[in-house]
Design a protein around this motif. Sequence first.
Motif, PDB file in Angstrom:
ATOM      1  N   VAL A 127       0.863  -1.181   0.000  1.00  0.00           N
ATOM      2  CA  VAL A 127       0.000   0.000   0.000  1.00  0.00           C
ATOM      3  C   VAL A 127       0.898   1.229   0.000  1.00  0.00           C
ATOM      4  CG1 VAL A 127      -1.867   1.228   1.155  1.00  0.00           C
ATOM      5  CG2 VAL A 127      -1.754  -1.270   1.307  1.00  0.00           C
ATOM      6  N   HIS A 128       0.723   2.093  -0.976  1.00  0.00           N
ATOM      7  CA  HIS A 128       1.600   3.248  -1.144  1.00  0.00           C
ATOM      8  C   HIS A 128       0.805   4.554  -1.134  1.00  0.00           C
ATOM      9  CE1 HIS A 128       4.838   0.526  -2.202  1.00  0.00           C
ATOM     10  NE2 HIS A 128       4.092   0.005  -3.170  1.00  0.00           N
ATOM     11  N   VAL A 129       1.404   5.596  -0.566  1.00  0.00           N
ATOM     12  CA  VAL A 129       0.875   6.951  -0.680  1.00  0.00           C
ATOM     13  C   VAL A 129       1.623   7.631  -1.821  1.00  0.00           C
ATOM     14  CG1 VAL A 129       0.574   9.177   0.450  1.00  0.00           C
ATOM     15  CG2 VAL A 129       0.304   7.066   1.771  1.00  0.00           C
ATOM     16  N   MET A 152       5.651 -11.100  -7.269  1.00  0.00           N
ATOM     17  CA  MET A 152       6.649 -10.327  -6.529  1.00  0.00           C
ATOM     18  C   MET A 152       5.978  -9.147  -5.835  1.00  0.00           C
ATOM     19  SD  MET A 152       8.452  -8.298  -9.754  1.00  0.00           S
ATOM     20  CE  MET A 152       9.608  -7.376  -8.751  1.00  0.00           C
ATOM     21  N   PRO A 153       6.517  -8.685  -4.706  1.00  0.00           N
ATOM     22  CA  PRO A 153       6.010  -7.427  -4.137  1.00  0.00           C
ATOM     23  C   PRO A 153       6.478  -6.262  -4.994  1.00  0.00           C
ATOM     24  CG  PRO A 153       7.851  -8.251  -2.841  1.00  0.00           C
ATOM     25  CD  PRO A 153       7.564  -9.299  -3.880  1.00  0.00           C
ATOM     26  N   ILE A 154       5.620  -5.265  -5.160  1.00  0.00           N
ATOM     27  CA  ILE A 154       5.925  -4.138  -6.037  1.00  0.00           C
ATOM     28  C   ILE A 154       5.922  -2.834  -5.243  1.00  0.00           C
ATOM     29  CG2 ILE A 154       5.146  -2.783  -8.021  1.00  0.00           C
ATOM     30  CD1 ILE A 154       4.003  -5.284  -9.242  1.00  0.00           C
ATOM     31  N   ASP A 155       7.040  -2.130  -5.290  1.00  0.00           N
ATOM     32  CA  ASP A 155       7.135  -0.812  -4.672  1.00  0.00           C
ATOM     33  C   ASP A 155       6.505   0.235  -5.589  1.00  0.00           C
ATOM     34  OD1 ASP A 155       8.479  -1.730  -2.396  1.00  0.00           O
ATOM     35  OD2 ASP A 155      10.426  -1.621  -3.420  1.00  0.00           O
ATOM     36  N   ALA A 156       6.360   1.458  -5.071  1.00  0.00           N
ATOM     37  CA  ALA A 156       5.852   2.559  -5.900  1.00  0.00           C
ATOM     38  C   ALA A 156       6.883   2.922  -6.960  1.00  0.00           C
ATOM     39  CB  ALA A 156       5.546   3.770  -5.028  1.00  0.00           C
TER      40      ALA A 156
END
Length: 301
Positions: A127-129, A152-156
Amino acid sequence: FVGTFTNIEAVEKSAVRVFMHRILMELAGGNSQAHAHASTVDEPLPDGVGRSPWVLAAGAPCQPFSRMGKQLGAADVRNGYPAAMAAVRDLQPPIVLLEQVENVILHTDVVRDIVQELRSLQYFVRVHVCNAVHYGTPQVRVRLVFVACKFMPIDAPPWTAVEAVTAGEALDPLGSFAADSHPELVLTEEQLDVIKRFELQSRVRRSRDLVRSLPSRGVTATNNVGVTGSTMRLLLDDGTTRRRLTEAEVGVLQGFPPEHIEALLQAGISGRQIMLALGDAVPVQLSRAWARHLWSCIEEW
């Protein structure tokens, strides 16, 4: 997402929005379709929609969670997340992207339920802001983004703007800040009084005028329709005149070329419908950054 992914399918319950999608997608190029369908838990997707997308991207209505609303959250009949999650269960795409106003974070039950259900479907969830100004949009617009991926987990996505783009840089090609621009949109004393009383009651501490030296405040579905306490307005170069924005100007703040907005007007779509749709849209630069980032994750995998 057009330009990054080879095939785009959009689903909207409004026939007018579907018409707008088709016009804008044709102008942007690429292979795309738009379907008119009111998504529900029982029927989240229309017949004929593609069954094997790489990405399912959804933006549920913000009214249940917006600061300007009644904060009913999951109890609001307009809560679109049950239908969105039904679509996820139906398609099981490799990647899911859900966008919402940042205020949804205060509805912890909604955030918890979305994350838990995605995890139960074997997704890595982050969860990203995200603030659109960090990606070259000339407005400060913060959103919460849920991104779920099977592999895979994905960053912003990394920020793409070295410096914030100001309203002046974005709107100067339209001559927006000239003192004599669009006199028909100049706010009257009565309208300015409505805004002043709203801001006093809301304890607004600094001017919310749009000035050429700073990014705009966030465009919404309602702050460019009519005149209310939250109406967006330009402070023109004479330092005293304030006026409302044109459809093209709001479009530019959301990342659309002026000629695309003109095409919508020429097609007979009303200014009100365009303003509402622009307020609901994800800014183009932020959407493009996410699309390219997701595609790079797919290629890496």
